[in-house]
Design a protein around this motif. Structure first.
Motif, PDB file in Angstrom:
ATOM      1  N   ASP A 203      -1.304 -19.645 -17.666  1.00  0.00           N
ATOM      2  CA  ASP A 203      -1.994 -20.365 -18.369  1.00  0.00           C
ATOM      3  C   ASP A 203      -2.932 -19.847 -19.427  1.00  0.00           C
ATOM      4  O   ASP A 203      -3.823 -20.352 -20.319  1.00  0.00           O
ATOM      5  CB  ASP A 203      -3.373 -20.860 -17.110  1.00  0.00           C
ATOM      6  CG  ASP A 203      -2.821 -22.020 -16.450  1.00  0.00           C
ATOM      7  OD1 ASP A 203      -1.616 -22.619 -16.675  1.00  0.00           O
ATOM      8  OD2 ASP A 203      -3.390 -22.506 -15.671  1.00  0.00           O
ATOM      9  N   ARG A 206      -3.225 -22.179 -22.057  1.00  0.00           N
ATOM     10  CA  ARG A 206      -3.844 -23.274 -21.634  1.00  0.00           C
ATOM     11  C   ARG A 206      -5.452 -23.391 -22.030  1.00  0.00           C
ATOM     12  O   ARG A 206      -6.067 -24.170 -21.710  1.00  0.00           O
ATOM     13  CB  ARG A 206      -3.658 -23.940 -20.299  1.00  0.00           C
ATOM     14  CG  ARG A 206      -2.313 -23.768 -19.749  1.00  0.00           C
ATOM     15  CD  ARG A 206      -1.234 -24.924 -20.244  1.00  0.00           C
ATOM     16  NE  ARG A 206       0.064 -24.784 -19.515  1.00  0.00           N
ATOM     17  CZ  ARG A 206       0.867 -24.260 -20.096  1.00  0.00           C
ATOM     18  NH1 ARG A 206       0.974 -23.880 -21.346  1.00  0.00           N
ATOM     19  NH2 ARG A 206       2.304 -24.359 -19.451  1.00  0.00           N
ATOM     20  N   TRP A 295      -0.571 -32.521 -27.143  1.00  0.00           N
ATOM     21  CA  TRP A 295      -1.571 -31.793 -26.092  1.00  0.00           C
ATOM     22  C   TRP A 295      -2.076 -30.686 -26.938  1.00  0.00           C
ATOM     23  O   TRP A 295      -1.456 -29.851 -27.094  1.00  0.00           O
ATOM     24  CB  TRP A 295      -0.716 -31.606 -24.699  1.00  0.00           C
ATOM     25  CG  TRP A 295      -1.448 -30.473 -23.864  1.00  0.00           C
ATOM     26  CD1 TRP A 295      -2.399 -30.471 -23.063  1.00  0.00           C
ATOM     27  CD2 TRP A 295      -0.994 -29.088 -23.949  1.00  0.00           C
ATOM     28  NE1 TRP A 295      -2.629 -29.367 -22.268  1.00  0.00           N
ATOM     29  CE2 TRP A 295      -1.713 -28.518 -22.802  1.00  0.00           C
ATOM     30  CE3 TRP A 295       0.134 -28.376 -24.458  1.00  0.00           C
ATOM     31  CZ2 TRP A 295      -1.437 -27.181 -22.482  1.00  0.00           C
ATOM     32  CZ3 TRP A 295       0.142 -27.083 -24.014  1.00  0.00           C
ATOM     33  CH2 TRP A 295      -0.666 -26.375 -23.023  1.00  0.00           C
ATOM     34  N   TYR A 474       3.441 -33.824 -21.054  1.00  0.00           N
ATOM     35  CA  TYR A 474       3.935 -32.228 -20.873  1.00  0.00           C
ATOM     36  C   TYR A 474       3.039 -31.505 -19.982  1.00  0.00           C
ATOM     37  O   TYR A 474       3.467 -30.769 -19.032  1.00  0.00           O
ATOM     38  CB  TYR A 474       3.888 -31.635 -22.240  1.00  0.00           C
ATOM     39  CG  TYR A 474       4.351 -30.224 -22.159  1.00  0.00           C
ATOM     40  CD1 TYR A 474       5.750 -29.939 -22.106  1.00  0.00           C
ATOM     41  CD2 TYR A 474       3.654 -29.122 -22.254  1.00  0.00           C
ATOM     42  CE1 TYR A 474       6.152 -28.570 -22.058  1.00  0.00           C
ATOM     43  CE2 TYR A 474       3.847 -27.706 -22.224  1.00  0.00           C
ATOM     44  CZ  TYR A 474       5.231 -27.594 -22.238  1.00  0.00           C
ATOM     45  OH  TYR A 474       5.814 -26.200 -22.049  1.00  0.00           O
ATOM     46  N   ASP A 475       1.726 -31.662 -20.098  1.00  0.00           N
ATOM     47  CA  ASP A 475       0.859 -31.007 -19.259  1.00  0.00           C
ATOM     48  C   ASP A 475      -0.236 -31.870 -18.818  1.00  0.00           C
ATOM     49  O   ASP A 475       0.178 -32.925 -18.412  1.00  0.00           O
ATOM     50  CB  ASP A 475      -0.043 -29.732 -20.161  1.00  0.00           C
ATOM     51  CG  ASP A 475      -0.595 -28.916 -19.275  1.00  0.00           C
ATOM     52  OD1 ASP A 475      -0.093 -27.751 -18.604  1.00  0.00           O
ATOM     53  OD2 ASP A 475      -1.732 -28.815 -19.127  1.00  0.00           O
ATOM     54  N   ASP A 752      -4.977 -33.570 -10.823  1.00  0.00           N
ATOM     55  CA  ASP A 752      -3.715 -33.611 -11.474  1.00  0.00           C
ATOM     56  C   ASP A 752      -2.508 -33.741 -10.421  1.00  0.00           C
ATOM     57  O   ASP A 752      -1.596 -33.319 -10.450  1.00  0.00           O
ATOM     58  CB  ASP A 752      -3.463 -32.279 -12.191  1.00  0.00           C
ATOM     59  CG  ASP A 752      -3.552 -30.988 -11.321  1.00  0.00           C
ATOM     60  OD1 ASP A 752      -3.870 -31.473 -10.121  1.00  0.00           O
ATOM     61  OD2 ASP A 752      -3.211 -30.165 -11.809  1.00  0.00           O
ATOM     62  N   ARG A 819      -8.738 -24.458 -14.580  1.00  0.00           N
ATOM     63  CA  ARG A 819      -8.980 -23.428 -15.713  1.00  0.00           C
ATOM     64  C   ARG A 819     -10.097 -23.087 -16.314  1.00  0.00           C
ATOM     65  O   ARG A 819     -10.078 -23.068 -17.449  1.00  0.00           O
ATOM     66  CB  ARG A 819      -7.878 -24.237 -16.901  1.00  0.00           C
ATOM     67  CG  ARG A 819      -6.507 -24.636 -16.381  1.00  0.00           C
ATOM     68  CD  ARG A 819      -5.710 -25.374 -17.272  1.00  0.00           C
ATOM     69  NE  ARG A 819      -4.191 -25.412 -16.969  1.00  0.00           N
ATOM     70  CZ  ARG A 819      -3.279 -26.423 -17.380  1.00  0.00           C
ATOM     71  NH1 ARG A 819      -3.790 -26.926 -18.201  1.00  0.00           N
ATOM     72  NH2 ARG A 819      -1.953 -26.253 -16.939  1.00  0.00           N
TER      73      ARG A 819
END
Ligand code: ZN
Length: 839
Positions: A203, A206, A295, A474-475, A752, A819
């Motif tokens: 991550d 991210r 994204w 995608y995410d 999610d 995150r």
């Protein structure tokens, strides 16, 4: 080591004119054959090599950008002609003006285009197991430093290459150590049982809008404060059984707010990459595959909204530096852009299978690296002009008074201050009103970026063929910061005569015998935890009147010593109210002793949870399977937190057998295998029965529901019409519970997974409270992002608290600290921890 010391000494002794010819190759300098099978240079060797290049070559300058999480020097190598490097200050000034052309006349702009150079930023190895680019970077830098041919020299005249051989040095070192340790064993080239970034693992790609990690912060500073590059390439590796390399163009969907010239630059470069690869007879080149243009979480993705042409390449992986053999029948497509493995217009020359090695990876990467340098040099003036056009278009998108306002008076003032500081860290220009309101004007180069992060997302339902199916995200599909941070930022006209914004100093307590901290902001936890180490604190379990003011349940009162200790951790915007004394009606509060479960199948959510707890002063202790199985947990812990890990991994250490991509799960050394097993489950049950608190995050709730036979189930486990991709949902909160103290009636939660609870009334032996519920009207559920079938989640519970034996269980069915990007819901988690020490 000896070889290197001699080489350095020899280099230093040489005269400047003789240098170029004697710049050692990385293999000579390091005394290892770089790129050979089963051979890798670690990050410290790479840095030592680049320092030697810097010393030996006038074309290379190493710059340390900062320290990593584990204390390594993160560096960038500026590589260009000697003249450009000598002229660096002026070239940086030009790049800055091109990135922000406000006030430039047309003639001035054209002069800058004539004089400027393309700044090409290339980042490698953010994912530490994707080792190839970190090795290739040394060979490439050596070639550029020593080239005497006219073509290369011209490229270095036109372009300043900013090369970062690894933007995850800690992970690069971990991975090379793990690899070397297991060479020649049955685990050679296998995955590590822990994260390759101390906190966030994979991550780390991210984190690029929230900027929580040191590496992200340092690289962002280099990009958006120091160099302002026009082009950014991030080199990755992907799975090993599909195409050999992905180059842009990207696949669908595309965000309509990104300037189309970003894609035109990107596609031109990507086409040249594919062209050069094919000329060199490298098969398996694909574009328009898997990786989207929508994204903003990844390195160069965030840059798209800041007018930078960001590219991605992904090369097929080997087993780290060990070659793999892929049988032709094992080759497969990856869904979007290549459903079946076979020739297509975006993939005209499939790789036929065979052996694939580190050398192959580095060769492909070297060709695309040379190709991007080539295109940037050929198109120097075009790329500078395009960057200028993008910045101008961004500014012109909005009117002069279009702005966002972050009001000074709002529920979580400290959170609002944090949002403003984050935008400033991104290079966004802010203004301050006399009353403390912060304004973010939109007519600025990063205006589209601001709008992207402050406005709810509506995922574009792009279809590749007629019918029902859309291209799935995608995410995640939502990144609306005000919602995730629980703060207010709203569109408002920009008033005249505002001052430039400046970061407020931390707000600290001044003279008083005791101080009250109202609940509801995650920032109070930081202060309370620091305070508990220096003095005493009490928490109001019911509303309490002190000094003529009524304080709500959840208010924490610090004595003077605690407040003094807390002041060291103070942040801007925190409100301290001096009160005469700590009210005795409030309950003594002590610091919860927190255990955090860590599976051997490395969990990013474990890392993020640890990061958030540490940031806020909870000092969690890591609990591995063995420690949990040994039992007797009450002696050391008040609360045990299970991060978002599936019940199969918690129970057995392995994912569910039928999970598509995980059909074969490679072995790890024995000490890193297994899960909690029966003894671990019994130990957790014993812990909670004897008074401990178990907190389960997202998927791990299903583990506790099963093991403790709770009167709760996942009401979406069979809802086939329901689908979601990292979206922000509305939840209605019961605010009078220790877990939810101070939260507003309505919160935005990040979700999610197909997970929401049905509960049934338990028997008299058990208490349960539903703490948060999704709205009854399905159209009210989605706040930002993408979801299908909202009817299925409406009215279901998002969070549940239960009494169990003498202890407590808290089930958070959403991503409370996803995150580290969702401070708005950190209070659920922190509240659960403080509840664990309640009487
Ligand atoms: Zn990667």
């Amino acid at each position: 080591m000896k070889t290197r010391a001699l080489a350095v000494a020899a280099l230093v002794a040489l005269s400047a004119t003789a240098r170029a010819a004697t710049v050692p190759s990385p293999s000579e300098f390091l005394g290892v054959k770089v790129g050979a099978d089963r051979t890798v240079a670690d990050y410290r060797q790479i840095l030592s090599y680049f320092k030697a290049l810097d010393a030996a070559s006038p074309r290379v300058e190493v710059e340390i950008l900062g320290r990593t999480t584990l204390g390594e020097d993160l560096f960038l190598a500026a590589i260009s002609s000697e003249a450009n490097l000598a002229n660096r200050k002026r070239l940086q000034e030009i790049a800055r003006k091109i990135a922000d052309p406000r006030g430039l006349t047309e003639a001035e702009a054209e002069t800058l285009v004539g004089e400027g150079k393309v700044f090409l930023f290339i980042t490698c190895n953010i994912h530490a197991s994707e080792i190839g680019a970190s090795q290739m970077a040394m060979e490439w830098a050596h070639a550029l430093a020593t080239a005497q041919d006219a073509v290369t020299k011209r490229r270095l005249d036109e372009v300043v290459l900013l090369l970062l051989p690894s933007i995850n040095p800690d992970g690069q070192i971990m991975e090379t150590e793990w690899y070397r340790k297991n060479l020649g064993t049955r685990y050679e080239g296998g995955r590590m049982p822990w994260l390759y970034h101390h906190y966030v693992g994979h991550d780390n790609n991210r984190d690029w809008f929230m900027l929580t990690q040191k590496e992200t912060q340092a690289v962002s500073r280099a990009v958006y404060q120091e160099w302002l590059p026009q082009v950014w390439l991030d080199e990755h590796q992907m799975g090993g059984t599909g195409p050999r390399i992905f180059v842009p163009p990207y696949s669908e969907p595309v965000d309509p707010d990104i300037h189309p010239l970003v894609w035109r630059d990107v596609n031109l470069i990507g086409a040249n990459m594919a062209f050069r690869l094919e000329q060199a007879q490298k098969s398996g080149v694909i574009y328009g595959y898997v990786f989207d243009a929508y994204w903003p979480g990844g390195t160069k993705n965030t840059a798209w909204w800041k007018n930078i042409s960001g590219l991605l390449t992904e090369v097929a992986s080997a087993r780290f530096a060990t070659p793999v053999r892929i049988e032709p029948n094992e080759l497969s497509g990856g869904g979007k852009g290549l459903v079946e493995y076979g020739p297509q217009t975006n993939f005209p020359n499939p790789w036929p299978g065979g052996t694939w090695s580190l050398r192959d990876i580095m060769d492909y990467e070297r060709i695309v690296s040379d190709a991007i340098l080539e295109t940037c040099a050929e198109r120097r003036a075009d790329f500078l002009r395009n960057a200028l056009a993008r910045a101008r278009a961004a500014i012109a998108t909005y009117g002069a008074t279009d702005a966002f306002r972050i009001p000074a008076g709002q529920r979580d003032v400290a959170g609002a201050a944090r949002l403003a500081a984050l935008l400033a860290e991104h290079g966004v220009e802010l203004k301050a009103a006399p009353n403390g309101d912060v304004y973010v004007p939109l007519a600025q180069p990063y205006g589209r970026f601001v709008s992207e992060l402050l406005t709810p997302q509506r995922y574009p339902e792009t279809k590749l063929v007629p019918g029902k199916d859309i291209v799935r995200p995608y995410d995640v599909s939502a990144w609306t910061l005000p919602l995730m941070m629980g703060v207010t930022a709203e569109r408002a006209p920009l008033p005249a005569a505002l001052a430039p914004w400046e970061a407020a100093p931390p707000s600290v307590p001044v003279d008083g015998a005791a101080f009250a901290l109202a609940p509801g902001s995650p920032e109070t936890a930081r202060l309370v935890n620091a305070g508990l180490r220096g003095g005493t604190a009490r928490i109001a379990r019911a509303a309490v009147a002190v000094g003529g003011h009524e304080w709500p349940a959840g208010t924490v009162f610090l004595d003077a010593a605690a407040a003094k200790a807390a002041a060291a951790k103070a942040v801007p915007g925190q409100s301290w109210t001096a009160v005469g004394s700590v009210p005795s009606a409030a309950e003594p509060l002590r610091a919860p002793r927190v255990g955090l479960y860590k599976p051997w199948m490395a969990s990013m959510d474990e890392g993020w949870t640890r990061f958030v707890f540490e940031q806020y002063g909870f000092e969690p202790k890591t609990l591995d399977n063995k420690t949990v199985r040994a039992g007797g947990l009450n002696a050391a812990f008040d609360a045990i937190v299970l991060p978002d890990v599936t019940k199969e991994v918690i129970a057995t250490g392995k994912p569910k057998r039928d999970e598509g991509a995980m059909r074969y799960f490679p072995e790890l050394p024995a000490e890193y295998t297994g899960g909690l097993e029966k003894e671990g489950a019994a130990a957790l049950k014993d812990f909670v029965e004897k008074g401990g608190t178990l907190v389960a995050l997202s998927s791990s709730t299903e583990y506790l529901i099963d093991e403790l036979a709770l009167p709760v189930r996942n009401g979406l486990s069979r809802a086939s019409e329901f689908a979601i991709a990292g979206s922000i949902l509305r939840a209605e909160v019961v605010p009078d519970h220790p877990v939810t103290y101070g939260l507003p009636r309505e919160v935005a939660v990040f979700q999610d997974d197909a997970l929401a609870f049905d509960t049934v009334p338990p028997g008299p032996e058990m208490e349960r409270r539903v703490l948060a519920t999704y709205p009854a009207a399905s159209q009210d559920v989605l706040l930002s992002g993408w979801m299908r079938g909202p009817e299925a989640i409406a009215r279901k519970a998002a969070a549940v608290a239960l009494g169990y034996g003498k202890g407590k269980v808290v089930l958070l069915g959403f991503r409370a600290q996803h995150r580290a990007q969702t401070p708005g819901t950190f209070p659920f988690l922190f509240g659960a921890l403080y509840w664990s020490t309640a009487k």
